[in-house]
Scaffold this motif. Sequence first.
Motif: not given
Length: 427
Positions: A296-306
Amino acid sequence: MNPASFAAIAASLAGYDPQALRVELAQQFIAELLPLPQQSETVGLRAALGRVLAADIISPLQVPAHDNSAMDGYALRASDLAIDGETRLRLAGTSLAGGAVSGSVANGQCQRIMTGALMPAGLDTVVPQEFTRLDGEYVVIPPGILRTGDNRRLAGEDLALGSVALAAGRVLRPADLGLLASLGLAEVPVWRRLKVAIMSTGDELRGVGEPLPPGCVYDSNRYTMWAMLERLGLEVIDLGIVRDQPEALREALMRAAALADAVISSGGVSVGEADHTKRVMAELGEVLFWRIAMRPGRPMAIGRIRSGEKTALLFGLPGNPVAVMVTFYAFVREALLRMSGARPEPLPLLRAASTRALRKKAGRTEYQRGVVKRGAGGQWQVDITGNQGSGILSSMSQANGLVLLGHQQGDVAVGDLVDVVPFDGLI
């Protein structure tokens, strides 16, 4: 933070496709984003368990400091042992642990010695007392039971003066604290605990103890996220449930970025979800929304937020409870450890025979919940825990490991060996 742009990282990964991203490529991408730890502190040994060493520990002495006995028995010269038959050595005295060595032991003599006591000059071997018998003032040793150097600890054989006792990046365990104490060290330099903010998003969520209207569910994800982070020794900041409203999401994410080094949210990253999470995340920094070739776990977000001058790494996980845990262990756990200054080893894999046939579609990585146990012949066997739906949290609670089925792997027949990630030491 690492200055590399998302575009540059993506360009360096052969086969990068954000809409069908292989697990290993997602892991490599995340590894390129990780900032180095910045702040260290010095703590006492009793506060150091589970912390990450910020510098190599150089041994200030040799351990042991002197040659000493590993047994209660009799210290002797191996050259005095008879080639054939029994050896008879006159007892010259006694050496006690913690005492200095006085006098000398002549050829043909031996010294009564306790475990840890210093070896008298010229003596190189210890015979355990249970192998001997006393005959007046003589110790009688049977033939063929000793070799030169038996039961003697050499000075520096554990740690040499100036050697690296523990390397930077090590997560300190109980034995490590004992080792540090054996070096006379009362304090150690460690990296500051990583701060991780967690939140759950969605109008359908209710807190434990609240009334549960039709169509709503209790929020379990923050409890599993909190527990997984606690196991890693991190400082957790719980921002609670955030309603699916742009201003509430924006405020929560900015607060999280201001307070923490990393932010983990659950929910709101799937295609077609009726929320504003993805849009607000993108407004606050550089964020990618992946569809990973996994189950399971297909959708995911990765990033940098300020938030002002402060930047935090963002992990946007799916909303289903099992998917949260699987994506955490597949992508987030190692990333947070590395951000903490640790040098984590790959998770250990156990090979076990499947007790049932498993359907598996090639072209994605699957993590199935399983129970591993010894079979009648002593071989490890694994069976899955029933319904493998990503919302069936009870299947994770019943399991003691994850059956890891690789990207190119197809169906599994009964008796086929599969890889299992044991929960013991992980969850």
